[in-house]
Design a protein around this motif. Sequence first.
Motif: not given
Length: 221
Positions: A204-210, A133-143, A94-102
């Motif tokens: 903000k849009a993708t993190e709302r879905l998350m 693409f938004c200065e790299g935010d796109w890659n973070i969002a898809l990740g 058993d463990g924890d998977y950490n997820i960070w949002i901005r």
Amino acid sequence: MEKKKTETNEEIESRIKEQIEKQNRLLKKIFIGFGIFLVILLSVYLIISSARNFEYRGVDFEIEKYCDSKPCLILYKTSIPIQYEDGITGKVIDGDYNIWIRNNPKNLEDVVVEGDINFRKNMVVSVNTENLFCEGDWNIALGNLQKLDVLGINFMPKNESEIFLYVPAENFMYLNIKEGNTTSIVKTSGNSYDMFVSNCEILKATERLMLEAFVQANGGE
């Protein structure tokens, strides 16, 4: 010449007893002072900890600040309980998977959601613009969306040539990301959604879905 007075046993015992009592009183004061210090220290820790940790819609978050460079980077971390197999022993752990949002989860409510979001086993994502693409935010969002696989949601870029593979229909949800006047998520049919992104608010849009996925995984509303 005066002879030095010799103390009797009673006097020696009385003097020793008095010294012990003084030492005990001193130790008592030290212990009381140390106890008060610990209480103050614990109170400060709890205040700081409570300011750093909070619960939102049944999901626990921890605020993390990184100030190696200015302005400080503020992240919001949540942990998803998981099980994984140890590569050496083969035991399930058993463990924890950490997820960070901005974005602060409370501020994500600014992204309007029209209709219920029903997550499926597979999330098929398509994009009809090249302006996010938004200065790299796109890659973070898809990740970030790909990290939802820890909740059993498989991220899949839409491939028109393989559309026939998206069956049975109940195992798929479709997310169409496009530019819009306001950032929002709109349910267009039983398993299809339009994600409108305004002013490069792709994170903000993708993190709302998350956030909705976290809430549902925790049994919240």
